[in-house]
Design a protein around this motif. Sequence first.
Motif, PDB file in Angstrom:
ATOM      1  N   LYS A  12      -7.199  -6.575   2.433  1.00 35.21           N
ATOM      2  CA  LYS A  12      -5.753  -6.365   2.509  1.00 35.21           C
ATOM      3  C   LYS A  12      -5.508  -4.965   3.090  1.00 35.21           C
ATOM      4  N   PRO A  13      -4.281  -4.676   3.473  1.00 30.76           N
ATOM      5  CA  PRO A  13      -3.982  -3.336   3.981  1.00 30.76           C
ATOM      6  C   PRO A  13      -4.345  -2.210   3.009  1.00 30.76           C
ATOM      7  N   ALA A  14      -4.263  -2.452   1.713  1.00 31.44           N
ATOM      8  CA  ALA A  14      -4.626  -1.410   0.741  1.00 31.44           C
ATOM      9  C   ALA A  14      -6.101  -1.028   0.871  1.00 31.44           C
ATOM     10  N   TRP A  15      -6.964  -2.002   1.177  1.00 32.36           N
ATOM     11  CA  TRP A  15      -8.389  -1.701   1.375  1.00 32.36           C
ATOM     12  C   TRP A  15      -8.578  -0.923   2.669  1.00 32.36           C
ATOM     13  N   GLN A  16      -7.906  -1.356   3.694  1.00 34.76           N
ATOM     14  CA  GLN A  16      -8.034  -0.700   4.986  1.00 34.76           C
ATOM     15  C   GLN A  16      -7.542   0.741   4.932  1.00 34.76           C
ATOM     16  N   ALA A  17      -6.590   1.027   4.048  1.00 39.21           N
ATOM     17  CA  ALA A  17      -6.060   2.388   3.909  1.00 39.21           C
ATOM     18  C   ALA A  17      -6.912   3.268   2.995  1.00 39.21           C
ATOM     19  N   LEU A  18      -7.812   2.666   2.230  1.00 42.39           N
ATOM     20  CA  LEU A  18      -8.638   3.426   1.284  1.00 42.39           C
ATOM     21  C   LEU A  18      -9.701   4.217   2.038  1.00 42.39           C
ATOM     22  N   ASP A  75     -16.080 -17.782 -16.220  1.00 41.61           N
ATOM     23  CA  ASP A  75     -14.824 -17.146 -16.608  1.00 41.61           C
ATOM     24  C   ASP A  75     -14.982 -15.641 -16.782  1.00 41.61           C
ATOM     25  N   ALA A  76     -16.126 -15.209 -17.303  1.00 38.40           N
ATOM     26  CA  ALA A  76     -16.373 -13.771 -17.474  1.00 38.40           C
ATOM     27  C   ALA A  76     -16.375 -13.059 -16.126  1.00 38.40           C
ATOM     28  N   LEU A  77     -16.994 -13.662 -15.112  1.00 34.90           N
ATOM     29  CA  LEU A  77     -16.979 -13.040 -13.781  1.00 34.90           C
ATOM     30  C   LEU A  77     -15.560 -13.000 -13.225  1.00 34.90           C
ATOM     31  N   LEU A  78     -14.839 -14.107 -13.316  1.00 34.65           N
ATOM     32  CA  LEU A  78     -13.471 -14.133 -12.792  1.00 34.65           C
ATOM     33  C   LEU A  78     -12.591 -13.088 -13.481  1.00 34.65           C
ATOM     34  N   GLN A  79     -12.740 -12.939 -14.784  1.00 37.40           N
ATOM     35  CA  GLN A  79     -11.967 -11.934 -15.509  1.00 37.40           C
ATOM     36  C   GLN A  79     -12.388 -10.522 -15.102  1.00 37.40           C
ATOM     37  N   GLY A  80     -13.692 -10.315 -14.910  1.00 37.82           N
ATOM     38  CA  GLY A  80     -14.179  -9.015 -14.476  1.00 37.82           C
ATOM     39  C   GLY A  80     -13.679  -8.647 -13.088  1.00 37.82           C
ATOM     40  N   ILE A  81     -13.667  -9.627 -12.206  1.00 37.71           N
ATOM     41  CA  ILE A  81     -13.161  -9.401 -10.848  1.00 37.71           C
ATOM     42  C   ILE A  81     -11.697  -8.982 -10.910  1.00 37.71           C
ATOM     43  N   ALA A  82     -10.906  -9.715 -11.673  1.00 37.81           N
ATOM     44  CA  ALA A  82      -9.477  -9.400 -11.779  1.00 37.81           C
ATOM     45  C   ALA A  82      -9.273  -8.008 -12.395  1.00 37.81           C
ATOM     46  N   ALA A  83     -10.027  -7.703 -13.447  1.00 36.44           N
ATOM     47  CA  ALA A  83      -9.878  -6.407 -14.126  1.00 36.44           C
ATOM     48  C   ALA A  83     -10.306  -5.238 -13.248  1.00 36.44           C
ATOM     49  N   SER A  84     -11.186  -5.484 -12.291  1.00 39.72           N
ATOM     50  CA  SER A  84     -11.681  -4.403 -11.427  1.00 39.72           C
ATOM     51  C   SER A  84     -10.641  -3.912 -10.427  1.00 39.72           C
ATOM     52  N   GLY A  85      -9.588  -4.684 -10.222  1.00 38.40           N
ATOM     53  CA  GLY A  85      -8.610  -4.354  -9.193  1.00 38.40           C
ATOM     54  C   GLY A  85      -8.931  -4.987  -7.849  1.00 38.40           C
ATOM     55  N   TRP A  86      -9.932  -5.850  -7.830  1.00 42.02           N
ATOM     56  CA  TRP A  86     -10.374  -6.514  -6.599  1.00 42.02           C
ATOM     57  C   TRP A  86      -9.206  -7.125  -5.829  1.00 42.02           C
ATOM     58  N   HIS A  87      -8.317  -7.803  -6.546  1.00 40.04           N
ATOM     59  CA  HIS A  87      -7.234  -8.530  -5.879  1.00 40.04           C
ATOM     60  C   HIS A  87      -6.163  -7.600  -5.304  1.00 40.04           C
ATOM     61  N   ASP A  88      -6.223  -6.336  -5.665  1.00 40.04           N
ATOM     62  CA  ASP A  88      -5.351  -5.358  -5.018  1.00 40.04           C
ATOM     63  C   ASP A  88      -5.829  -5.081  -3.591  1.00 40.04           C
ATOM     64  N   TYR A  89      -7.134  -5.248  -3.387  1.00 44.43           N
ATOM     65  CA  TYR A  89      -7.756  -4.900  -2.112  1.00 44.43           C
ATOM     66  C   TYR A  89      -8.149  -6.086  -1.235  1.00 44.43           C
TER      67      TYR A  89
END
Length: 113
Positions: A12-18, A75-89
């Motif tokens: 996403k643009p947020a990753w490209q700007a990081l 489910d643990a991986l999916l929750q970990g991915i979401a908690a990491s902020g992955w979907h922001d990027y």
Amino acid sequence: MAHYLAELYTPKPAWQALDAAGRQAFFEAIGAGMAALSALGVEAIALGETDATKMHPAPYRFFAIWSFPDNAALDALLQGIAASGWHDYFDTINASGPGTDLPGHLAQLAASR
């Protein structure tokens, strides 16, 4: 029963700007969380960049294929991915479920409506 997850994702643009330091810090946090997930039996089978030259290419730039001993580990991986902020990027799409063999899958397809 083994479960599997196929992820497709693109920046996403947020990753490209990081900047490089921000990306490195993000990757370090991801790596730190993987130890606990590995203890649950989470296994990365393959990760990479999609090949847009193949027939019916996905409109996502990267892929990951994961294996799990059970649905709880998935489910643990999916929750970990979401908690990491992955979907922001990364814009992500997931396909997951228990695995079967070819005859079992053909039976699933035959029964579908």
